[in-house]
Design an enzyme around this catalytic site. Structure first.
Site, short mmCIF file in Angstrom:
data_model
loop_
_atom_site.label_atom_id
_atom_site.label_comp_id
_atom_site.label_asym_id
_atom_site.label_seq_id
_atom_site.Cartn_x
_atom_site.Cartn_y
_atom_site.Cartn_z
CG HIS A 257 -19.01 -50.29 1.45
ND1 HIS A 257 -18.26 -49.79 2.51
CD2 HIS A 257 -18.17 -51.06 0.71
CE1 HIS A 257 -17.03 -50.23 2.40
NE2 HIS A 257 -16.94 -51.00 1.33
N GLY B 61 -3.98 -56.80 -9.39
CA GLY B 61 -4.39 -57.68 -10.48
C GLY B 61 -5.67 -58.42 -10.19
#
Length: 303
Positions: A106, A258
């Site tokens: 990662h 969001g």
């Protein structure tokens, strides 16, 4: 004085270069291209590869998002910025190989800017990279940390020690009392010693990622394995899921701001498994992972 556009251009370029290098490593598949927009402001480009020659799942995302209010996960340690407008650009990637002898990895590199009330915006860099092996080889782990150390030397002589320790602390599962893998680099809130030096370091770290990971893939991706190794890989992937869903700040920030759920949760493996109260057989290769690799240590000692 910071330069948001320069950082954004670098991160876009980094995504493109990493995708090209990974396609060469995989040798079978190419990355699909998914451009998306965020309703609250901004958007990104997700590059995803599935069922390749080397990678079972791989994702390399670029995003540039902005909004009127910094999410709680980003202002938790900076209460003076709560409610401020923000913009952030970043590249994040997670690679899940087929072969259990090739580690999962990662990386992410990001740049925040917050505030627009007439004052100079507050800015900072964050990111790093870490390695999660299932059947580790010491030479691979040493190589990984040598490359990380070289990138950190661009900032200062002590940066590797700081960011290696921070990585060990951050990628730790308290409920398991073990690290997620063998670490690497983790840094956040980086705005000293000034924009130019910080940006130079972030570019060195970003550019070093493939140099750290590709040699390991080339050495291990043809290693023979069977059902036992595959089952253990899937079991250990469960730890990856636990960390990302319980502790990871990037996941929390993306969801709170969001962001696009598909891109945020791209980090999860395509398959994983859990088994109640499983322990490795004493003396086995699986036991060696726990005994030698899942606690912080100085990987470069004795070189």
């Amino acid at each position: 004085m910071s330069n948001f556009n320069a950082v954004k251009d670098y991160l876009r370029s980094l995504q493109q270069r990493i995708v090209a290098d990974l396609e060469l490593l995989d040798g079978r598949k190419t990355f699909a291209d998914d451009v998306w927009k965020r309703e609250g402001g901004g958007g990104g480009r997700s590059r995803v590869l599935k069922d390749g020659g080397v990678f079972e799942a791989a994702g390399v995302n670029f995003s540039h998002v902005f909004g009127d209010q910094l999410p709680p996960s980003a202002s938790k340690t900076r209460p003076e910025l709560a409610g401020k407008s923000f913009q952030v650009a970043g590249v994040s990637l997670v690679l899940h190989p087929h072969n259990p002898y090739v580690p999962t990895t990662h990386a992410n590199f990001r740049f925040f800017s917050a505030g627009d009330d007439g004052d100079k915006p507050f800015w900072w860099f964050g990111g790093g990279y870490d390695l999660t092996p299932y059947y580790p080889f010491m030479e691979d782990v040493v190589h990984w940390h040598e490359v990380a150390q070289g990138a950190c030397n661009v900032l200062d002589a002590d940066a590797y020690a700081r960011y290696k320790a921070w990585c060990d602390e951050y990628f730790f599962l308290p409920h398991r009392n073990e690290t997620r893998g063998v670490g690497g680099l983790f840094f956040d809130d980086l705005n000293e010693p000034g924009f130019d030096r910080c940006f130079k370091f972030v570019k060195a770290a970003g550019d070093s990622f493939i140099n750290a990971y590709a040699p390991i893939v080339r050495r291990r991706h043809k290693h023979r394995f069977g059902a036992r190794q595959r089952n253990f890989q899937l079991y250990r992937r469960g730890r990856y899921v636990e960390f990302n869903l319980i502790y990871d700040r990037g996941t929390l920030f993306g969801l709170q701001s969001g962001g696009r759920a598909e891109s945020i949760l791209m980090s999860l493996p395509p398959q994983a498994r859990w088994e109640y109260a499983w322990v490795p057989e004493p003396g086995s290769d699986e036991a060696k992972l726990y005994e030698k690799y899942l606690q912080p240590r100085d990987w470069l000692a004795g070189r």
